[in-house]
Design a protein around this motif. Structure first.
Motif, PDB file in Angstrom:
ATOM      1  N   ARG A  55      36.294  78.050  37.904  1.00  0.00           N
ATOM      2  CA  ARG A  55      36.167  76.582  37.921  1.00  0.00           C
ATOM      3  C   ARG A  55      37.390  75.928  37.284  1.00  0.00           C
ATOM      4  NH1 ARG A  55      31.561  74.948  39.924  1.00  0.00           N
ATOM      5  NH2 ARG A  55      29.722  76.296  39.852  1.00  0.00           N
ATOM      6  N   GLN A  56      37.928  76.559  36.258  1.00  0.00           N
ATOM      7  CA  GLN A  56      39.157  76.057  35.640  1.00  0.00           C
ATOM      8  C   GLN A  56      40.299  76.094  36.646  1.00  0.00           C
ATOM      9  OE1 GLN A  56      40.250  78.282  32.158  1.00  0.00           O
ATOM     10  NE2 GLN A  56      41.938  76.920  31.607  1.00  0.00           N
ATOM     11  N   LEU A  57      40.366  77.179  37.434  1.00  0.00           N
ATOM     12  CA  LEU A  57      41.389  77.316  38.479  1.00  0.00           C
ATOM     13  C   LEU A  57      41.213  76.242  39.545  1.00  0.00           C
ATOM     14  CD1 LEU A  57      43.656  78.993  39.894  1.00  0.00           C
ATOM     15  CD2 LEU A  57      41.819  80.322  40.968  1.00  0.00           C
ATOM     16  N   ALA A  58      39.977  76.006  39.966  1.00  0.00           N
ATOM     17  CA  ALA A  58      39.692  75.028  41.026  1.00  0.00           C
ATOM     18  C   ALA A  58      40.088  73.614  40.614  1.00  0.00           C
ATOM     19  CB  ALA A  58      38.214  75.073  41.383  1.00  0.00           C
ATOM     20  N   GLY A  59      40.029  73.333  39.309  1.00  0.00           N
ATOM     21  CA  GLY A  59      40.343  71.982  38.844  1.00  0.00           C
ATOM     22  C   GLY A  59      41.804  71.764  38.509  1.00  0.00           C
ATOM     23  N   ALA A  60      42.616  72.833  38.537  1.00  0.00           N
ATOM     24  CA  ALA A  60      44.033  72.704  38.180  1.00  0.00           C
ATOM     25  C   ALA A  60      44.808  71.986  39.282  1.00  0.00           C
ATOM     26  CB  ALA A  60      44.631  74.074  37.920  1.00  0.00           C
ATOM     27  N   LYS A  61      45.748  71.137  38.896  1.00  0.00           N
ATOM     28  CA  LYS A  61      46.496  70.330  39.874  1.00  0.00           C
ATOM     29  C   LYS A  61      47.968  70.721  39.989  1.00  0.00           C
ATOM     30  CE  LYS A  61      42.885  67.747  40.633  1.00  0.00           C
ATOM     31  NZ  LYS A  61      42.134  67.902  41.907  1.00  0.00           N
ATOM     32  N   SER A  62      48.578  71.122  38.895  1.00  0.00           N
ATOM     33  CA  SER A  62      50.017  71.393  38.920  1.00  0.00           C
ATOM     34  C   SER A  62      50.283  72.877  39.082  1.00  0.00           C
ATOM     35  CB  SER A  62      50.676  70.898  37.641  1.00  0.00           C
ATOM     36  OG  SER A  62      50.264  71.690  36.539  1.00  0.00           O
ATOM     37  N   TYR A  63      51.509  73.185  39.540  1.00  0.00           N
ATOM     38  CA  TYR A  63      51.902  74.589  39.701  1.00  0.00           C
ATOM     39  C   TYR A  63      51.855  75.314  38.363  1.00  0.00           C
ATOM     40  CZ  TYR A  63      54.526  78.732  41.064  1.00  0.00           C
ATOM     41  OH  TYR A  63      54.885  80.032  41.298  1.00  0.00           O
ATOM     42  N   GLU A  64      52.408  74.665  37.342  1.00  0.00           N
ATOM     43  CA  GLU A  64      52.488  75.311  36.024  1.00  0.00           C
ATOM     44  C   GLU A  64      51.104  75.644  35.481  1.00  0.00           C
ATOM     45  OE1 GLU A  64      56.312  74.249  33.494  1.00  0.00           O
ATOM     46  OE2 GLU A  64      55.239  72.437  34.085  1.00  0.00           O
ATOM     47  N   THR A  65      50.154  74.711  35.647  1.00  0.00           N
ATOM     48  CA  THR A  65      48.795  74.936  35.144  1.00  0.00           C
ATOM     49  C   THR A  65      48.144  76.110  35.862  1.00  0.00           C
ATOM     50  OG1 THR A  65      48.583  72.567  34.687  1.00  0.00           O
ATOM     51  CG2 THR A  65      46.560  73.865  34.706  1.00  0.00           C
ATOM     52  N   ILE A  66      48.284  76.135  37.191  1.00  0.00           N
ATOM     53  CA  ILE A  66      47.682  77.225  37.965  1.00  0.00           C
ATOM     54  C   ILE A  66      48.336  78.549  37.584  1.00  0.00           C
ATOM     55  CG2 ILE A  66      47.290  78.148  40.287  1.00  0.00           C
ATOM     56  CD1 ILE A  66      47.371  75.214  41.290  1.00  0.00           C
ATOM     57  N   TYR A  67      49.677  78.533  37.445  1.00  0.00           N
ATOM     58  CA  TYR A  67      50.394  79.755  37.077  1.00  0.00           C
ATOM     59  C   TYR A  67      49.910  80.285  35.726  1.00  0.00           C
ATOM     60  CZ  TYR A  67      54.041  82.818  35.343  1.00  0.00           C
ATOM     61  OH  TYR A  67      54.696  83.892  34.808  1.00  0.00           O
ATOM     62  N   GLU A  68      49.763  79.393  34.740  1.00  0.00           N
ATOM     63  CA  GLU A  68      49.329  79.815  33.405  1.00  0.00           C
ATOM     64  C   GLU A  68      47.919  80.387  33.426  1.00  0.00           C
ATOM     65  OE1 GLU A  68      49.802  76.399  30.952  1.00  0.00           O
ATOM     66  OE2 GLU A  68      52.011  76.461  30.998  1.00  0.00           O
ATOM     67  N   ILE A  69      47.038  79.768  34.202  1.00  0.00           N
ATOM     68  CA  ILE A  69      45.658  80.264  34.295  1.00  0.00           C
ATOM     69  C   ILE A  69      45.645  81.684  34.862  1.00  0.00           C
ATOM     70  CG2 ILE A  69      43.447  79.974  35.501  1.00  0.00           C
ATOM     71  CD1 ILE A  69      43.944  76.922  35.330  1.00  0.00           C
ATOM     72  N   LEU A  70      46.413  81.881  35.937  1.00  0.00           N
ATOM     73  CA  LEU A  70      46.443  83.199  36.575  1.00  0.00           C
ATOM     74  C   LEU A  70      47.148  84.233  35.712  1.00  0.00           C
ATOM     75  CD1 LEU A  70      47.222  82.098  40.248  1.00  0.00           C
ATOM     76  CD2 LEU A  70      45.050  82.995  39.394  1.00  0.00           C
ATOM     77  N   ALA A  71      48.207  83.823  35.017  1.00  0.00           N
ATOM     78  CA  ALA A  71      48.968  84.761  34.183  1.00  0.00           C
ATOM     79  C   ALA A  71      48.152  85.225  32.970  1.00  0.00           C
ATOM     80  CB  ALA A  71      50.273  84.112  33.730  1.00  0.00           C
ATOM     81  N   GLU A  72      47.336  84.327  32.420  1.00  0.00           N
ATOM     82  CA  GLU A  72      46.569  84.648  31.213  1.00  0.00           C
ATOM     83  C   GLU A  72      45.156  85.140  31.526  1.00  0.00           C
ATOM     84  OE1 GLU A  72      46.666  81.085  28.945  1.00  0.00           O
ATOM     85  OE2 GLU A  72      48.870  81.061  28.758  1.00  0.00           O
TER      86      GLU A  72
END
Length: 533
Positions: A234-251
């Protein structure tokens, strides 16, 4: 129009009504009917001819119908390429084409492309420019440049599905300069849509796993880990920017499933939950590896570094395009792509940076009262531009009647663009209007058992991301034919192991299609044998 809904019958009925019931009635040669294959065009013309003859039997003295019976043999019921060819033959002088041209065969064109590509690359090697040599080193490392040739031909063919191939190629190279940043690029909007779709699929799978765990004999001790999964998704689905999505996936850290055991737990459900969770993990990994494999700044920098190479590749492709045109002109031949591009050149002209109908197109607009397009989901951008130019759309009159079903789009490999269909499907009104959508849901071809099974399977597998449309109640097939109820009409699914080995552990060397045909033949034989006993 859903499969088996009688769309061809509807198209023919519309034509007959326009020929017989309108005041004044039309002549059949005032219609342009475009189908996808020669066989479909022949069938359509045959149906129209039969309908006219049937109407003549009822009204033998009708002079208008008698005229239609004669005109139908010359009616423009044709494929897009046949129509383009007729446009070229009627207007060849406006674009300087030799009227004695011939149409190249597919095998001949394949060999010609290879020869022209080899000659062009040899010329580039002789010139020895560093930009080209760097391109070959990166795209085709090793002893030959086969991969570069393969890529060149692939991009060349794809670019020709656009009205302006070279312009499209240059626009692609321009994106690599990253003057506005990656998040302002058109392709990032696609990445965002893909991310949302991935997250949606992951949530649906996780919800299914949770549902299994909550059953009386389900592995309830997995719920805590699955709840953590759901929160991350759900955190991933709500992310809007590239950096935010990248950080979620990386961590991203997957919680470990509980090692608890219980005799009350169904072992099959436990394994199924594990399998479903592995699917979710694979989706997360796939998303990360495709689009979010490194930080934003590094991706932007790498794209800028690639910009000179992409410019070189685009210039190479444009040079190849020009070399192909010269070689075909020398041999006085054209291919199917030329038919579309020459027709577009005849039918349109540039005004203030936009394509507008030419004088030739305006004459076709006067000739055709309506444009009818069958299998519209398989149209591409250049075909759309051609048929729109000969319609009255530029005059504000929407005289195009399109029939199709995006679920039956199977020609992406031929560069079809089903998104053209979906744009109209999503914007046209169901109310009476200039741009009206009419949905045909009933299937008149199959029994209820077939349709129920088909609906069940596609409800599970077809999503907007997979098939371009969600398989919901609007997309489902409904029974239209009245078949007599019979027992024993249950459907069955035959699963074929493509890694099948015989009794001697020898792998059967057959294609998947051959294996499928053999399995179907064996099942038919069993059914026939059963009924003969």
């Amino acid at each position: 129009a859903a499969a088996g809904s009688g769309k061809t019958a509807v198209l023919v009925e519309r034509i007959i009504e326009r020929l017989t019931k309108e005041e004044p009635p039309l002549d059949v040669d005032r219609l342009l009917v475009v189908t996808y294959t020669e066989a479909a065009a022949a069938e359509m013309k045959e149906r129209i001819r039969d309908a006219i003859e049937k109407a003549l039997e009822e009204h033998p003295d009708d002079a208008h119908l008698q005229r239609q019976a004669t005109l139908v043999h010359h009616a423009q019921v044709t494929t897009i390429h046949s129509f383009c060819l007729s446009v070229i033959r009627e207007n060849f002088h406006t674009i300087g084409v030799d009227p004695g041209f011939r149409i190249a065969e597919e095998g001949e064109m394949k060999l010609l492309k290879q020869d022209v590509a080899a000659e062009l690359l040899e010329q580039k090697y002789e010139e020895g420019k560093k930009a080209f040599l760097d391109l070959t080193e990166y795209t085709a490392p090793g002893r030959d440049d086969h991969k570069l040739t393969e890529l060149l031909l692939k991009i060349y063919d794809f670019s020709r599905s656009y009205p302006d191939p070279c312009e499209w190629l240059y626009s692609c190279a321009a994106h690599y300069k990253m003057e506005e940043g990656i998040e302002e690029q058109p392709f990032f909007h696609f990445v965002q849509e893909q991310t949302i779709q991935y997250a949606k699929d992951m949530l649906e799978l996780t919800a299914y796993a949770i549902e299994l765990c909550e059953e009386p004999d389900g592995p309830v001790f997995y719920l805590e880990a699955l709840a953590q999964d759901e929160a991350l998704i759900r955190q991933l689905a709500g992310a809007k920017s590239y950096e935010t999505i990248y950080e979620i996936l990386a961590e991203w850290k997957w919680a470990k499933l509980s090692a608890k055991r219980s005799d009350e737990i169904d072992p099959d459900k436990r394994e199924l939950v594990k399998q479903v969770r592995e699917e979710v993990k694979m989706l997360q990994k796939d998303l990360k590896e495709q689009y979010f494999y490194e930080p934003l700044q590094e991706i932007e920098e790498h794209m800028r570094q690639c910009a000179p190479m992409m410019e070189t590749f685009v210039e190479l492709t444009v040079d190849f395009h020009e070399a192909m045109q010269k070689e075909k002109a020398k041999r006085n031949m054209i291919d199917f792509g030329d038919m579309e591009h020459f027709a577009l050149e005849i039918l349109t002209e540039q005004k203030d940076g936009k394509r507008c109908p030419s004088q030739a197109a305006r004459s076709y607009q006067e000739r055709f009262e309506e444009i009818m397009i069958d299998e519209y989901q398989d149209s591409n951008l250049i075909q759309e531009a051609i048929l729109t130019s000969v319609s009255k759309v530029s005059k504000g009159s929407y005289n195009i009647f399109m029939v199709g079903d995006v679920k039956q789009s199977i020609y992406r490999f031929r560069l079809s663009r089903p998104e053209l269909f979906m744009e109209k499907f999503n914007t046209y009104s169901l109310e009476e209007s200039d741009k009206q959508r009419i949905d045909l849901h009933k299937n008149f071809r199959s029994r209820r058992e077939v349709l129920d099974s088909t609906n069940f399977i596609f409800e599970q597998v077809m999503t907007k991301g997979l098939g371009g449309i969600a398989y919901d109640d609007k997309a489902a097939l409904y029974v239209g034919a009245a078949y007599e109820e019979q027992a024993g009409n249950e459907t069955e699914v035959t699963l074929i192991d493509t890694d099948f080995e015989d009794e001697d552990d020898q792998k059967i060397e057959e294609t998947n299609r051959e294996l499928e045909a053999r399995a179907v033949a064996r099942r038919i034989k069993e059914l026939v044998g059963h009924h003969m006993v």
